[in-house]
Design a protein around this motif. Sequence first.
Motif, PDB file in Angstrom:
ATOM      1  N   GLN A   1      36.542  23.786 -23.976  1.00 14.76           N
ATOM      2  CA  GLN A   1      36.145  22.489 -23.441  1.00 14.76           C
ATOM      3  C   GLN A   1      36.617  21.409 -24.412  1.00 14.76           C
ATOM      4  OE1 GLN A   1      31.863  22.882 -22.886  1.00 14.76           O
ATOM      5  NE2 GLN A   1      32.174  23.275 -20.698  1.00 14.76           N
ATOM      6  N   ASP A   2      37.819  20.888 -24.115  1.00 12.35           N
ATOM      7  CA  ASP A   2      38.398  19.812 -24.923  1.00 12.35           C
ATOM      8  C   ASP A   2      38.449  20.173 -26.403  1.00 12.35           C
ATOM      9  OD1 ASP A   2      38.729  18.190 -22.667  1.00 12.35           O
ATOM     10  OD2 ASP A   2      36.665  17.470 -22.831  1.00 12.35           O
ATOM     11  N   GLY A   3      38.918  21.406 -26.671  1.00 10.97           N
ATOM     12  CA  GLY A   3      39.098  21.817 -28.057  1.00 10.97           C
ATOM     13  C   GLY A   3      37.886  22.421 -28.709  1.00 10.97           C
TER      14      GLY A   3
ATOM     15  N   THR B   1      41.594  24.279 -34.315  1.00  8.99           N
ATOM     16  CA  THR B   1      42.334  23.455 -35.277  1.00  8.99           C
ATOM     17  C   THR B   1      43.811  23.818 -35.387  1.00  8.99           C
ATOM     18  OG1 THR B   1      41.718  24.950 -37.082  1.00  8.99           O
ATOM     19  CG2 THR B   1      40.258  23.056 -36.659  1.00  8.99           C
ATOM     20  N   GLY B   2      44.292  24.795 -34.592  1.00  5.67           N
ATOM     21  CA  GLY B   2      45.715  25.146 -34.664  1.00  5.67           C
ATOM     22  C   GLY B   2      45.997  26.483 -34.012  1.00  5.67           C
TER      23      GLY B   2
END
Length: 393
Positions: free
Chosen positions: A109-111, A66-67
Amino acid sequence: MISWQEAKAILNSLTTTYGTEKISVRESWGRTLAEDITVPRNYPDVHKSAVDGYAFKHGRKTYRLTGEVAAGAKSGPSVKEDETIFVMTGGTVPFGADTVARVEDCEDQDGVITIPGTIPAGDSVNLAGEEAKKGDAVIKKGVVIDKGLYPALFYLGKAEIEVYKKPRVAAFVTGDEILEVEEKFAEGMVFDTNRRILESCLNSVGITPDFFGPIGDTEAEVANAFKEMCKDHDIIISSGGVSMGKYDFVKKVFKEHDFELFIERTRIKPGSPLMVAKRDNKLFLGMPGYPAAFLTNFVFYAVPLFRKALGVTDFENKIHKAILKTEMKARKGRMDIDRATATVENGRYHAADPGSQLTSHFINFASVNALVLIDEDSNSLPAGSEADMILIP
């Protein structure tokens, strides 16, 4: 003539510090700390990441990214149980996270970040206050600011620090036979060596003395030299004029000009002549004239004195144990201080005679870096025996 132990005790009782001053930490290298250092805040002040990685609440295998938090940046919002934030080394671990996993150990994997199950809770997190807590005393006064302490003061944010003032030191060499090295040699003359000994030894403890002379071999000149140096100096050192010769006026000047004389000679070889006197809070050290005796005497007695005057708590010469590679000559009834060439072999000091112990010889000091101490209850020590040794600073 007194023992070296008595002489040391007298010197210690006469030696004082000369006040303190605040200076910039940038100018503090080599000075002696005159204040205890306490920690102004927790170290670290917040929970910090020890690695580049993902901060998370331990207990799951996968988390949503998330950041991120860079070093020096605020942590931002807290993380939920299913969230992770990328934190750089030294960055603040966000509230809600208790563990950091190294980025190279994880899969993105994609975030969606997969954390290895082998990482224990609390891993790679430097907890607030774990190094030191606010108000902790971490450094005691009386230590020299050198390669370890100097950067530590910056680490603690100490822009200014309290240090001991340096004593104002004056020195002079007596003798009509003294030449400067640029002068043409004449039969019976000698080049000024003791000034260079003073410079090297005092520079090693951070003191730059003011030099006077050479002073001629007359009572009036010696007395006037002391008078002039008393005006602006705290400690005065003389070389020569302290033995029993016709032109050795230092003792006479001490006795006839209101000096309190504490020491005249000590039972060491070389360097038995050592005159210590005081007047109006000015300390005087009268040292021998032979360079070999002067250097030996100065390292053994004066270097610790100057360290103490600078505020150093651990001021005495450090005693090392050395294995003798050659015989070291001595005679019962006095402390023999033999010059030596010290080496480190297999993690231990070894010491060898440089070829001559005659007080009148000095050339071999070019290879000498230590002094072997043979107590007054011992005769010569054979090769292979263990002896006490101090290193020449």
